[in-house]
Design an enzyme around this catalytic site. Structure first.
Site, short mmCIF file in Angstrom:
data_model
loop_
_atom_site.label_atom_id
_atom_site.label_comp_id
_atom_site.label_asym_id
_atom_site.label_seq_id
_atom_site.Cartn_x
_atom_site.Cartn_y
_atom_site.Cartn_z
N HIS A 10 0.86 -1.18 0.00
CA HIS A 10 0.00 0.00 0.00
C HIS A 10 0.90 1.23 0.00
CE1 HIS A 10 -3.38 2.64 0.89
NE2 HIS A 10 -2.56 3.27 1.70
N ASP A 15 -15.61 1.99 7.35
CA ASP A 15 -14.57 2.95 6.98
C ASP A 15 -15.09 3.93 5.92
OD1 ASP A 15 -11.83 4.04 6.80
OD2 ASP A 15 -12.01 3.30 4.75
N ARG A 26 -15.13 12.17 8.05
CA ARG A 26 -13.87 12.86 8.37
C ARG A 26 -13.57 13.95 7.35
NH1 ARG A 26 -10.01 8.20 7.96
NH2 ARG A 26 -8.41 9.80 8.16
N SER A 44 -7.94 3.38 9.17
CA SER A 44 -8.67 3.36 7.90
C SER A 44 -7.89 2.52 6.86
CB SER A 44 -8.84 4.81 7.42
OG SER A 44 -9.24 4.87 6.10
N LYS A 77 -8.75 -1.98 5.89
CA LYS A 77 -9.04 -2.48 4.53
C LYS A 77 -7.99 -3.51 4.11
CE LYS A 77 -9.41 1.83 3.43
NZ LYS A 77 -9.59 3.18 2.97
N1 URA Z 1 -6.28 6.54 2.80
C1 URA Z 1 -7.25 5.85 3.46
O1 URA Z 1 -7.69 4.80 3.03
N2 URA Z 1 -7.70 6.37 4.62
C2 URA Z 1 -7.24 7.52 5.15
O2 URA Z 1 -7.68 7.91 6.20
C3 URA Z 1 -6.25 8.23 4.44
C4 URA Z 1 -5.78 7.70 3.26
#
Ligand code: URA
Length: 429
Positions: free
Chosen positions: A84, A163, A170, A185, A189
């Site tokens: 990621h 999320d 947010r 977050s 995932k």
């Molecule tokens: N990417 C995400 O998936 N979540 C965040 O809070 C910031 C970047």
């Protein structure tokens, strides 16, 4: 034990530590529609100021994962590892890395979201390939991982669904930039996706979502700890994001550049970062293969072609090009001191390559080609950037964003390393 949203909000506001039960209760009740958006907004703001302790963050992330399904990849014959990136300008590394690491024997389940703002999304880039399909069923993901080892597709609605709502909230409540909220977050995932190992490319610098090294390190450490806690062997590599990665920024332009790297050529910084991340991924899964060989001998390219074709894409199809082009020329002589990644990313976005809202369309052909690198000597009249857009208005907006993006000086600046520090954590669970 019974809980109430006002009490939980007040406890966090006053800096008290929430127990696992309170965290599980409030996220479950929010998902069920029993906690109002304004109550969750207040809690997010309290977390923004007060933070979350490690046990609180563990419980928060566990409940985000439990809000949906967790893919089970344990039946695959290959070891699983994913990457990621926190997002950088011109960062097309996933396009090369996923087939490369698969060509080395691992399975790479890259379930992605779409790009927002000045950094592009991997799915948008791949969608510039005619016929390519981002949506796959879980069965298709498993089958493709077993047969080819490489999947890049849209994360299904079922992965950490809470999320999605928290992120949207947010975004409108000024609480995006909270380390525990970002870490939970991202990691919820990735953990729900089912990978056994994970490499995080945490970008630092002017073109990154986090500009400051200490904060990027804190985010990286937090994510590594969350991975460990949830049984995912996680390594974070901090990398510099002051200048765009490679030469091309924009969807089809980045696919074209990725094909150059997959052919064993391409810009040296893209190759260096891809190979560094590939080596960490292979180390994590215990495969002793040299990824540079797989890039140079055509096996990564063969896996790329199979991966694209399996998702309906034509690997031989012509990629989209924009209707209009413009070259920006140097108006003085000098040596390139800096190239502002944020300005180049913003330019590509305004040219049509990115979106401001998640439902906006993107242009496949739009973007920027950066024709010089830091340290190059340039002369008046020399091409600096080539802009690609579908119409004159986009071209004008993209050109304006590049004002002051390139600074020229007298002497060559000292070279700056792309790879910064590395943080690792073996799984605890
Ligand atoms: N990417 C995400 O998936 N979540 C965040 O809070 C910031 C970047």
């Amino acid at each position: 034990m019974s809980y109430s949203a006002p009490e939980i909000i007040a406890a966090k506001r006053d800096g008290r530590v929430l127990d696992d039960g309170a965290i599980a209760w409030i996220l479950r009740a929010y998902q069920a529609g029993e906690v109002a958006e304004e109550q969750m907004s207040a809690l997010l703001m309290a977390i923004f100021f007060r933070g979350l302790s490690d046990p609180e963050l563990g419980a928060w992330t566990a409940r985000m994962i439990a809000s949906g399904e967790r893919l089970d990849l344990s039946g695959l014959s290959r070891p699983t590892v994913d990457k990621h990136s926190t997002g950088g300008v011109g960062d097309k590394v996933s396009l090369i890395l996923v087939p490369l690491v698969a060509a080395c024997g691992a399975a790479v389940p890259q379930l992605s979201g779409r790009g927002l703002g000045h950094t592009g999304g991997t799915l948008d880039k791949l969608e510039s390939i005619p016929g390519w399909r981002a949506r796959l069923s879980n069965e298709e993901v498993l089958e493709q991982l077993e047969s080819i080892g490489a999947v890049v597709c849209a994360a299904g609605e079922g992965l950490a669904p809470v999320d999605r709502r928290l992120y949207a909230l947010r975004d409108v409540t000024g609480t995006v930039e909270s380390i525990p909220l970002i870490a939970s977050s991202i990691m919820s995932k990735k953990i729900a996706e089912g990978t056994a190992c994970l490499v995080l490319d945490v970008k630092v610098g002017a073109g990154a979502f986090i500009k400051d090294h200490a904060r990027a390190r804190e985010l990286a450490e937090t994510m590594v700890r969350l991975g460990q806690l949830h049984g995912v062997a996680t390594v974070a590599q901090l990398t510099r994001m002051d200048v765009p990665l490679g030469r091309c920024v924009g969807n089809a332009l980045e696919v074209r550049e990725s094909l150059e790297v997959l052919s064993g050529a391409g810009p040296s910084d893209v190759r260096e970062l891809t190979l560094a991340l590939a080596r960490i991924m292979l180390e994590l899964v215990g495969l002793e293969v040299d990824p540079a060989e797989r890039l140079d001998d055509g096996s990564a390219m063969a896996t790329w072609r199979a991966m694209i074709a399996a998702q309906g894409g034509d690997p031989d199809a012509e990629l989209a090009t924009a209707a209009q082009r413009e070259i920006v020329l140097a108006d003085v002589d000098g040596v390139v001191q800096s190239l502002d990644a944020l300005a180049v990313g913003t330019s590509a976005w305004r040219l049509g390559a990115g979106r401001a809202r998640k439902e906006d369309p993107v242009s496949a052909g739009a973007g920027v080609e950066v024709l010089v690198r830091v340290g190059d000597e340039v002369r008046v009249g020399q091409p600096l950037f080539e802009l690609h857009a579908d119409d004159e208005e986009h071209l004008r907006r993209g050109r304006e964003a590049l004002d002051g993006a390139l600074v020229l000086g007298e002497a060559a600046p000292a070279p700056r390393a792309l790879l910064l520090e590395r943080l690792s954590g073996a799984p605890l669970a």
